[in-house]
Design an enzyme around this catalytic site. Sequence first.
Site, PDB file in Angstrom:
ATOM      1  CB  CYS A 162      -1.482  -3.431  -5.507  1.00 30.55           C
ATOM      2  SG  CYS A 162      -1.412  -3.103  -3.727  1.00 30.55           S
TER       3      CYS A 162
ATOM      4  CB  CYS B 221      -7.287  -5.434  -0.124  1.00 31.89           C
ATOM      5  SG  CYS B 221      -5.823  -4.676   0.594  1.00 31.89           S
TER       6      CYS B 221
ATOM      7  CB  CYS C  96      -8.685  -4.406  -4.251  1.00 36.12           C
ATOM      8  SG  CYS C  96      -7.795  -3.205  -5.255  1.00 36.12           S
TER       9      CYS C  96
END
Length: 361
Positions: free
Chosen positions: A83, A87, A90
């Site tokens: 990715c 985040c 995550c």
Amino acid sequence: MRMLLPSALAARLLGAFRQPLLHSLWRGLAPLLYWLRAAFWWPGTGKGQQPVGERAEGSQEEEADGDLPITPTSVNYHFTRQCNYRCGFCFHTAKTSFVLPLEEAKRGLLLLKEAGMEKINFSGGEPFLQDRGEYLGQLVKFCKRELLLPSVSIVSNGSLIREKWFRDYGDYLDILAISCDSFDEEVNVLIGRGQGKKNHVENLQKLRKWCNDYRVAFKINSVINRFNVDEDMNEQIKALNPVRWKVFQCLLIEGENCGDDALREAQRFVISDQEFEEFLERHKGVSCLVPESNQKMKDSYLILDEYMRFLNCRSGRKDPSMSILDVGVEEAIKFSGFDERMFLKRGGKYVWSKADLKLDW
Ligand code: SF4
């Protein structure tokens, strides 16, 4: 009748119909076979003796061991863990960089279709990262055009989607879900949803428009956590008017976002059930809101990882099955930990084909 069709033969007949290639035929004939067995009392194996329609609700273990296999009606295929965002909470992190060759992924999808799959959701990681979205586009097209799946959807952070992708593949996609946890860009940065100078909220507006232009149903996913739990999103969500607004409670998964071998430490993002309820209460006027507490999320998703292994979250971590490419769907799914009742209870089956959504484009 018992003399004409001894129990061993009956069991073989039932077993033969459960081989992957005959699975769809089995699904069609199962009620008749069960009715015959019940009517004439064919001895069974000691498990799952009730006819299909009268099967008592049992535990997942009973379901997995019993006569009827779990049907993979709705599958989430996380084909990449890579990715471009970071985040903090995550729960499907970049633990490998593996992605199956396209033809192998298609083979697995065909096996799932033969086992009864109706909806596929492609997720990650970030699914548009692989081959600039071409890999994903090919899978979406294959699932709609070749497999004729009623529903094909994607969950993405949205940052890498270009208009050309909609032109090339929009026809084959039913639903695009974009992750957005806040309409305050500073909060998005705090969470880790962002890359460079790109504004996540502005990008969301652009994607909303493209979904409209290319006739793809638009959905928003939000994870409610320590940084956005007090936010009021009523106005912005109503203006964007998604078909569904899925609101998740931040979840800890050992080995992903908590514990020694995890790539994230999400403890500081966690909120209480009470705080989650208060967020929902504040947004109860949004008709498309679909809440998902940790309780509802637990075990109600069929998750396939990058090797096409089902991930079992029952112990609070993601324990993989064997790959469906090696042992077939029916064998692998026994270890998925999937709770079909919870799937139905959380509204997992909904109008998920854009043809049926009757949207006013
Ligand atoms: S966008 Fe999704 S996959 Fe990427 S880091 Fe964030 S939560 Fe994880």
